[in-house]
Write an enzyme that holds these catalytic residues in place. Structure first.
Site, PDB file in Angstrom:
ATOM      1  N   LYS A  69      -2.175   4.049  -3.788  1.00 38.33           N
ATOM      2  CA  LYS A  69      -1.504   5.400  -4.244  1.00 38.33           C
ATOM      3  C   LYS A  69      -0.899   5.478  -5.422  1.00 38.33           C
ATOM      4  CE  LYS A  69       2.981   5.670  -2.221  1.00 38.33           C
ATOM      5  NZ  LYS A  69       3.585   4.686  -1.662  1.00 38.33           N
ATOM      6  N   HIS A 197       9.830  -1.640   3.808  1.00 39.93           N
ATOM      7  CA  HIS A 197       9.649  -1.275   2.319  1.00 39.93           C
ATOM      8  C   HIS A 197      11.205  -0.785   1.941  1.00 39.93           C
ATOM      9  CE1 HIS A 197       8.415   0.687  -1.389  1.00 39.93           C
ATOM     10  NE2 HIS A 197       7.366   0.559  -1.224  1.00 39.93           N
ATOM     11  N   GLY A 237       8.516  -2.032  -3.915  1.00 32.74           N
ATOM     12  CA  GLY A 237       9.818  -1.727  -4.420  1.00 32.74           C
ATOM     13  C   GLY A 237       9.976  -2.511  -5.860  1.00 32.74           C
ATOM     14  N   GLU A 274       3.360  -5.399  -0.799  1.00 32.19           N
ATOM     15  CA  GLU A 274       2.478  -4.075  -1.096  1.00 32.19           C
ATOM     16  C   GLU A 274       3.077  -3.550  -2.498  1.00 32.19           C
ATOM     17  OE1 GLU A 274       3.375  -1.623   2.156  1.00 32.19           O
ATOM     18  OE2 GLU A 274       1.966  -2.820   3.474  1.00 32.19           O
ATOM     19  N   ASP A 362       4.662  27.256 -15.210  1.00 31.82           N
ATOM     20  CA  ASP A 362       5.646  27.039 -14.383  1.00 31.82           C
ATOM     21  C   ASP A 362       7.090  26.775 -15.088  1.00 31.82           C
ATOM     22  OD1 ASP A 362       7.836  26.253 -12.247  1.00 31.82           O
ATOM     23  OD2 ASP A 362       6.362  24.597 -11.832  1.00 31.82           O
TER      24      ASP A 362
HETATM   25  C1  LIG Z   1       4.477   3.725  -2.159  1.00 32.18           C
HETATM   26  C2  LIG Z   1       4.532   2.381  -1.094  1.00 32.18           C
HETATM   27  C3  LIG Z   1       4.222   1.187  -1.867  1.00 32.18           C
HETATM   28  C4  LIG Z   1       4.281   0.849  -3.182  1.00 32.18           C
HETATM   29  O1  LIG Z   1       5.624   0.842  -3.567  1.00 32.18           O
HETATM   30  P1  LIG Z   1       6.090   0.680  -5.018  1.00 32.18           P
HETATM   31  O2  LIG Z   1       7.332   0.720  -4.937  1.00 32.18           O
HETATM   32  O3  LIG Z   1       5.093   1.460  -6.151  1.00 32.18           O
HETATM   33  O4  LIG Z   1       5.771  -1.090  -5.220  1.00 32.18           O
HETATM   34  C5  LIG Z   1       3.838   0.146  -0.618  1.00 32.18           C
HETATM   35  N1  LIG Z   1       3.671   0.229   0.577  1.00 32.18           N
HETATM   36  C6  LIG Z   1       4.041   1.592   0.993  1.00 32.18           C
HETATM   37  C7  LIG Z   1       3.888   1.667   2.668  1.00 32.18           C
HETATM   38  C8  LIG Z   1       4.162   2.730   0.240  1.00 32.18           C
HETATM   39  O5  LIG Z   1       4.342   3.969   0.913  1.00 32.18           O
END
Ligand SMILES: *Cc1c(COP(=O)(O)O)cnc(C)c1O
Length: 432
Positions: A69, A197, A237, A274, A362
């Site tokens: 994402k 997270h 994070g 992640e 906007d």
């Molecule tokens: C957005 C998200 C991430 C990525 O987070 P970053 O802070 O960009 O590394 C990882 N895992 C989940 C479930 C997320 O929603």
């Protein structure tokens, strides 16, 4: 199998002494010469490779699953797939994107705790079994699909020191984990591990240590309830911009010892993460064009904080991107540092209080509320470096403005490295 050469994208291999910034300037000259003025990105795949090598050195026990994402650029996904990175997907189309470059299901985690039922069905039918949950209804939904899922319980973290908080929406409180594990067992579901997270843009490395201690608690609880958990997912994070206050090492200096304490190597637990921002933030530079300008006279002469000069005028610049596009993330991340002007200011030039606005109708579409700039003209370019995370990804098309094109560059050395790692079980072929 797809290869980077078979897709339609602009990739320039940089010979020695040429850098991404040179390509930005070259593009600007070429566009200007042909009367074009659309905003564009230059993305440096070499930077992504560098980040990956840094990760493998700094967090050797943790296998990264890139959070799609954050920047779903197909080229970035291909490069990461070639590097052997796994993927965190949250929807059917993210899964399809990753599948389309040849990534096998075992390298995908469906890391959304509230999955659309038809997307869940799609994932299970395609062998994507690793997925997160944090509530009973989700367990029932998964059981109803009759697929074989390997579930990961996402727990709440203290995310109070992160730019984007996530635990207000996702994660189970520790005291609920027993009930959830028992319910999973009743439903005949397999729980293989724990995830968390700490919030995106985490500014407190200790948040990982606390979350790891909580995860250990859930592993022990799982063992008590007869589960054999073997997967730990430490989420995202991590910082991704260049020159951040806290370096990646300040996070790993907390995470590595905490892993050693709670999940030592001999525990046999596989550890994944992640990361989103980490991989893409610094690789992307956005070049936006000044399409309009408004000069507002001040009643009193505004004195400027840097002592560069004084001005009785405030300048409003309108550029061709904004908060409904690449700057959507400034809601959470704060307004971007405008890192550079393409046109170098003269030494004794007067700097004016200025604001930078987006191109939509906007009234909220303001990118930088107040800054000091030498006087710029319509047609000049502004560069926003470190702008690869949650930028292109959030483009909405509001007011009919199009997503900027991306020009990819890669150094010769990084390109050779990508070719070299290809074939070691990697899906993407990358001939120059
Ligand atoms: C957005 C998200 C991430 C990525 O987070 P970053 O802070 O960009 O590394 C990882 N895992 C989940 C479930 C997320 O929603």
């Amino acid at each position: 199998m797809n290869s980077l050469t078979h897709v339609d994208f602009n990739l320039t291999i940089l010979e020695e002494e040429v850098c991404a910034r040179d390509i930005v300037e070259k593009n600007i000259n070429e566009l200007s010469a042909s009367g074009k003025d659309d905003a564009f990105y230059v993305a440096d795949l070499g930077d992504v490779v560098k980040k990956h090598l840094h990760w493998t050195r700094a967090l050797p026990r943790v296998q990264p699953f890139y959070a799609v994402k954050c920047n779903p650029s197909r080229v970035v996904v291909m490069a990461l797939a070639t590097l052997g990175v796994g993927f965190d997907c949250a929807s059917k189309s993210e899964i399809q994107l990753v599948q389309s470059v040849g990534v096998e299901p075992g390298r995908i985690i469906y890391a959304h705790t509230c999955k659309q039922p038809s997307h869940l069905q799609y994932a299970l039918e395609h062998g994507i079994t690793m997925m997160t949950f944090d509530n009973e209804a989700e367990l029932e939904k998964i059981a109803h699909c009759h697929g074989h899922a390997k579930l990961v319980l996402r727990i709440i973290t203290d995310d109070s020191k992160s730019l984007v908080r996530l635990s207000n929406k996702f994660g189970a409180p520790l005291k609920k984990s027993r009930v959830l594990l028992e319910r999973a067992s009743e439903l005949g579901l397999e729980v293989v591990g724990v995830s968390f997270h700490v919030g995106s843009g985490c500014t407190d490395p200790q948040a990982y240590a606390h979350a790891l201690s909580d995860a250990r608690y859930v592993f022990d609880l799982g063992a008590e309830l007869g589960y054999n958990m073997n997967l730990l997912d430490i989420g995202g994070g991590f910082p991704g911009k260049e020159h951040t206050k806290l370096k990646f090492e300040e996070y790993t200096a907390v995470i590595n010892p905490a892993l050693e304490k709670y999940f030592p190597v001999n525990s046999g637990v596989k550890i994944i993460a992640e990361p989103g921002r980490y991989y893409v933030a610094s690789a992307f530079t956005l070049a936006a064009n000044i399409i309009a300008k408004n000069v507002v006279m001040q009643e009193q002469s505004a004195s400027d904080e840097n002592g560069i000069g004084t001005s009785d005028r405030t300048l409003m610049y309108y550029v061709n991107d904004g908060i409904h596009g690449s700057f959507h993330c400034s809601f959470t991340d704060g307004s971007p540092a405008l890192q550079s002007l393409v046109k170098r200011p003269k030494q004794d030039e007067l700097w004016h209080p200025s604001s930078i606005w987006g191109h939509t109708c906007d009234g909220h579409d303001c990118i930088v509320e107040r800054t000091l700039l030498p006087e710029l003209q319509i047609g000049d370019w502004l560069l926003f470096e470190n702008w690869g995370a949650y930028s292109v990804a959030a483009y909405s098309g509001f007011n009919g403005f199009q997503r900027p094109d991306t020009y990819y560059v890669v150094s010769r050395v990084a390109w050779q490295y990508l070719q070299q790692v290809h074939g070691q079980g990697m899906p993407v072929s990358m001939q120059g």
